[in-house]
Design a protein around this motif. Structure first.
Motif, PDB file in Angstrom:
ATOM      1  N   LEU A 454       0.824  -1.210   0.000  1.00 41.48           N
ATOM      2  CA  LEU A 454       0.000   0.000   0.000  1.00 41.48           C
ATOM      3  C   LEU A 454       0.857   1.259   0.000  1.00 41.48           C
ATOM      4  O   LEU A 454       0.557   2.233  -0.697  1.00 41.48           O
ATOM      5  CB  LEU A 454      -0.929  -0.001   1.222  1.00 41.48           C
ATOM      6  N   VAL A 455       1.933   1.234   0.803  1.00 41.13           N
ATOM      7  CA  VAL A 455       2.838   2.390   0.858  1.00 41.13           C
ATOM      8  C   VAL A 455       3.477   2.622  -0.509  1.00 41.13           C
ATOM      9  O   VAL A 455       3.586   3.764  -0.981  1.00 41.13           O
ATOM     10  CB  VAL A 455       3.914   2.181   1.947  1.00 41.13           C
ATOM     11  N   GLU A 456       3.908   1.544  -1.156  1.00 37.56           N
ATOM     12  CA  GLU A 456       4.534   1.662  -2.473  1.00 37.56           C
ATOM     13  C   GLU A 456       3.534   2.189  -3.507  1.00 37.56           C
ATOM     14  O   GLU A 456       3.871   3.049  -4.336  1.00 37.56           O
ATOM     15  CB  GLU A 456       5.082   0.297  -2.907  1.00 37.56           C
ATOM     16  N   GLU A 457       2.303   1.713  -3.432  1.00 37.21           N
ATOM     17  CA  GLU A 457       1.286   2.205  -4.362  1.00 37.21           C
ATOM     18  C   GLU A 457       0.989   3.678  -4.116  1.00 37.21           C
ATOM     19  O   GLU A 457       0.789   4.441  -5.060  1.00 37.21           O
ATOM     20  CB  GLU A 457       0.005   1.373  -4.220  1.00 37.21           C
ATOM     21  N   GLU A 458       0.976   4.083  -2.822  1.00 40.35           N
ATOM     22  CA  GLU A 458       0.741   5.486  -2.503  1.00 40.35           C
ATOM     23  C   GLU A 458       1.875   6.363  -3.026  1.00 40.35           C
ATOM     24  O   GLU A 458       1.645   7.456  -3.560  1.00 40.35           O
ATOM     25  CB  GLU A 458       0.597   5.646  -0.982  1.00 40.35           C
ATOM     26  N   ARG A 459       3.104   5.850  -2.882  1.00 37.88           N
ATOM     27  CA  ARG A 459       4.247   6.621  -3.390  1.00 37.88           C
ATOM     28  C   ARG A 459       4.164   6.795  -4.897  1.00 37.88           C
ATOM     29  O   ARG A 459       4.383   7.889  -5.425  1.00 37.88           O
ATOM     30  CB  ARG A 459       5.548   5.895  -3.022  1.00 37.88           C
ATOM     31  N   LYS A 460       3.835   5.712  -5.591  1.00 28.94           N
ATOM     32  CA  LYS A 460       3.705   5.795  -7.039  1.00 28.94           C
ATOM     33  C   LYS A 460       2.576   6.729  -7.442  1.00 28.94           C
ATOM     34  O   LYS A 460       2.699   7.497  -8.409  1.00 28.94           O
ATOM     35  CB  LYS A 460       3.452   4.397  -7.613  1.00 28.94           C
ATOM     36  N   SER A 461       1.486   6.692  -6.691  1.00 29.13           N
ATOM     37  CA  SER A 461       0.355   7.554  -6.994  1.00 29.13           C
ATOM     38  C   SER A 461       0.721   9.026  -6.820  1.00 29.13           C
ATOM     39  O   SER A 461       0.381   9.870  -7.661  1.00 29.13           O
ATOM     40  CB  SER A 461      -0.826   7.190  -6.091  1.00 29.13           C
ATOM     41  N   MET A 462       1.437   9.341  -5.713  1.00 30.85           N
ATOM     42  CA  MET A 462       1.867  10.728  -5.486  1.00 30.85           C
ATOM     43  C   MET A 462       2.819  11.188  -6.571  1.00 30.85           C
ATOM     44  O   MET A 462       2.743  12.327  -7.049  1.00 30.85           O
ATOM     45  CB  MET A 462       2.531  10.826  -4.109  1.00 30.85           C
ATOM     46  N   HIS A 463       3.721  10.298  -6.982  1.00 34.37           N
ATOM     47  CA  HIS A 463       4.670  10.634  -8.031  1.00 34.37           C
ATOM     48  C   HIS A 463       3.946  10.937  -9.344  1.00 34.37           C
ATOM     49  O   HIS A 463       4.276  11.910 -10.044  1.00 34.37           O
ATOM     50  CB  HIS A 463       5.659   9.489  -8.207  1.00 34.37           C
ATOM     51  N   GLU A 464       2.963  10.122  -9.657  1.00 31.40           N
ATOM     52  CA  GLU A 464       2.205  10.348 -10.884  1.00 31.40           C
ATOM     53  C   GLU A 464       1.423  11.655 -10.827  1.00 31.40           C
ATOM     54  O   GLU A 464       1.332  12.385 -11.820  1.00 31.40           O
ATOM     55  CB  GLU A 464       1.249   9.175 -11.124  1.00 31.40           C
ATOM     56  N   GLN A 466       2.259  14.330  -9.112  1.00 33.32           N
ATOM     57  CA  GLN A 466       3.208  15.425  -9.269  1.00 33.32           C
ATOM     58  C   GLN A 466       3.583  15.622 -10.731  1.00 33.32           C
ATOM     59  O   GLN A 466       3.662  16.755 -11.233  1.00 33.32           O
ATOM     60  CB  GLN A 466       4.453  15.166  -8.424  1.00 33.32           C
ATOM     61  N   GLU A 467       3.819  14.502 -11.423  1.00 37.32           N
ATOM     62  CA  GLU A 467       4.154  14.599 -12.844  1.00 37.32           C
ATOM     63  C   GLU A 467       3.010  15.212 -13.641  1.00 37.32           C
ATOM     64  O   GLU A 467       3.227  16.046 -14.530  1.00 37.32           O
ATOM     65  CB  GLU A 467       4.487  13.207 -13.391  1.00 37.32           C
ATOM     66  N   GLN A 468       1.769  14.805 -13.310  1.00 40.31           N
ATOM     67  CA  GLN A 468       0.622  15.369 -14.005  1.00 40.31           C
ATOM     68  C   GLN A 468       0.469  16.848 -13.708  1.00 40.31           C
ATOM     69  O   GLN A 468       0.119  17.632 -14.597  1.00 40.31           O
ATOM     70  CB  GLN A 468      -0.640  14.613 -13.601  1.00 40.31           C
ATOM     71  N   ALA A 469       0.732  17.247 -12.435  1.00 39.05           N
ATOM     72  CA  ALA A 469       0.631  18.665 -12.073  1.00 39.05           C
ATOM     73  C   ALA A 469       1.661  19.493 -12.830  1.00 39.05           C
ATOM     74  O   ALA A 469       1.360  20.578 -13.340  1.00 39.05           O
ATOM     75  CB  ALA A 469       0.811  18.837 -10.562  1.00 39.05           C
ATOM     76  N   GLN A 470       2.896  18.983 -12.892  1.00 33.18           N
ATOM     77  CA  GLN A 470       3.934  19.706 -13.643  1.00 33.18           C
ATOM     78  C   GLN A 470       3.582  19.790 -15.121  1.00 33.18           C
ATOM     79  O   GLN A 470       3.758  20.828 -15.757  1.00 33.18           O
ATOM     80  CB  GLN A 470       5.267  18.997 -13.446  1.00 33.18           C
TER      81      GLN A 470
END
Length: 515
Positions: A454-464, A466-470
């Motif tokens: 779950l932590v790894e999925e959350e990290r990947k989700s946050m990363h995605e 951020q990329e979408q926001a940029q």
């Protein structure tokens, strides 16, 4: 696909003695429910010594040539489809037929254009009809193949029964007769009189309970269906081969026990027992339960263990919503219908010693399930669905004697689990050293693994995100710049145009006045 030694002992033994038909030495698992077990062969030879006679064995070999040929064909065609898949195939065929009928009707009723003569129009309609039929036939091909394969397997089962009877006759002719056949006849006549007496008493006194267990009954009189007040009927441990349709007349019946008989089927009329709560049909020769059993909506307990069931009725779970306990152990069930997942009241499910290849994906809907036994499905059961972790009330779980390599990642969510048996599995996840520490260690290990996932999925989700926001900021900035440059470019063009004598664009009147 090979005959079960429990159901076809002589046939199984004879086939195991033939090199071309015997069990596969290298590919076969250590124990296969459908193959003759090496320890069972001496037992049958002790009971039937004439099986070692070369002449008897040769005669039996000739008698099962059709079984060997049919089995070879089925091995090429593949495994038997499950009951739900066959039902779905039949439904698909019906849908295709209905659509074809509608299309053909539209073709026939379509108006003829004025510029086409009647002969050309009929030829055109015939061509369209042919195309529709060919397309429908092409779509039906795969479903027909599945149904035909099922029919071949059904015919193969009948062939096995007939072959076993032939072998029994061959053995009898070699000197082994049926010694007990005559002994039962006088007993039967005496029992009939006793049954008649009980019936008369039941009619006169309005009896609610009738116990006829262990009386070597072969037949049950139709008159049993005319005891309207009967609540409990025990017919266990007899020699009944059939239950009369008149049993539907027992409108008040709540408990029926026909265990340990010789029943090969149940009457469809059993579905009319609307008040039936406890049904025990264990220890018979049932190949299937009637679809009508789904209509016994008051059922709380159903015991169909120790039979030859290969499937459960497709819609059984949609109707038996009050079922608390389901016992189907020691059968030959290959898959559970998806409707089982709708048995929201189910608390106890025993399906050990079957041929289950897996569980329905929606098994997690059984949130009231407390005891689950899936042991001894041997080489067939290899994995569990991820929804397994939704069985949040599960307290006892037996997965021993299977081929499970990894528990599902959601396993750590089984907070109430206190009993767990994972013996005789090639487990890699969790490691065996964790398994050996007990159920709490397994739960802790899998829970931590689930948390890490779950932590790894959350990290990947946050990363995605951020990329979408940029990417969104860059898109907006680029759009603004394009608009600004476009405006400036327009002004410059206008100015240059006026300087070299090109047609002027309309200007602001106030600006002209100032100039």
């Amino acid at each position: 696909m090979d005959p079960n030694p429990g159901s076809f002992p002589i046939l199984s033994y004879v086939m195991s003695r033939l090199p071309s038909l015997g069990p596969r030495p290298s590919a076969a698992p250590e124990f296969d429910i459908e193959q003759p077990h090496p320890h069972r062969q001496p037992e049958i030879v002790d009971q039937m010594p004439h099986l070692t006679d070369p002449k008897v064995l040769a005669a039996m070999t000739r008698a099962i040539a059709d079984v060997a040929q049919t089995r070879s064909v089925l091995q090429l065609l593949g495994e038997r489809p499950d009951h739900e898949a066959v039902d779905n195939a039949k439904a698909k065929l019906a849908d295709i037929e209905a659509l074809l009928s509608k299309q053909l009707e539209e073709i026939v009723l379509s108006p003829r254009p004025e510029n086409i003569d009647i002969l050309q129009w009929r030829a055109h309609q015939a061509e369209r009809e042919k195309e529709c039929r060919e397309l429908a036939e092409k779509e039906k091909r795969v479903y027909k193949s599945m149904i035909q394969l099922e029919e071949m397997h059904v015919a193969y089962e009948k062939l096995l029964k007939d072959a076993e009877k032939r072998l029994v006759e061959i053995y009898d002719s070699a000197g082994e007769g049926a010694e007990d056949a005559e002994e039962d006849k006088p007993v039967q006549e005496e029992i009939n009189e006793e049954v008649v007496g009980i019936l008369q008493e039941a009619h006169g006194n309005g009896m609610e309970r009738v116990d006829l267990s262990g009386r070597r009954l072969r037949l049950l009189p139709e008159a049993f269906g005319r005891i309207p007040g009967l609540v409990v009927l025990d017919l266990s441990s007899n020699q009944l081969e059939a239950i009369p349709d008149s049993i539907a007349g027992l409108h008040s019946l709540e408990e029926l026990n026909v265990s340990s008989n010789l029943l090969e089927s149940l009457p469809d009329s059993i579905g009319l027992l609307q008040k039936l709560k406890f049904l025990n049909v264990s220890g018979n020769k049932l190949n299937a339960l009637p679809d009508s059993i789904s209509h016994c909506r008051s059922l709380v307990e159903l015991d169909a263990s120790f039979n030859s069931l290969t499937y459960l009725p497709t819609h059984i779970g949609y109707e038996l919503i009050n079922l608390h306990k389901l016992s189907i152990q020691l059968n030959k069930i290959r898959s559970l219908p998806s409707s089982v997942c709708e048995m929201r009241s189910l608390r106890y499910l025993d399906a050990h010693f079957n041929e289950l290849h897996g569980l329905p994906i929606a098994i997690g809907k059984l949130t009231n399930l407390e005891v689950l036994n899936l042991s001894s499905n041997f080489s067939d059961l290899r994995e569990l669905p991820e929804t397994f972790g939704d069985l949040t009330n599960l307290r006892e779980l037996d997965l021993s004697n299977n081929q499970i390599h990894a528990l599902p990642d959601t396993f750590g969510r089984l907070d109430y689990l206190v009993k767990l048996n994972l013996e005789q599995n090639p487990l890699e996840l969790p490691p065996m050293e964790i398994v050996n520490e007990g159920v709490e260690a397994v739960k802790t290990y899998m829970a931590k693994r689930w948390l890490d996932i779950l932590v790894e999925e959350e990290r990947k989700s946050m990363h995605e995100m951020q990329e979408q926001a940029q990417a969104g900021w860059l898109t907006r900035t680029t759009s603004w710049l394009k608009g600004y440059v476009s405006g400036v470019s327009g002004n410059v063009t206008e100015y240059l145009g006026s300087a070299i004598g090109t047609p002027k664009a309309p200007k602001d009147p106030y600006l002209d006045q100032q100039l």
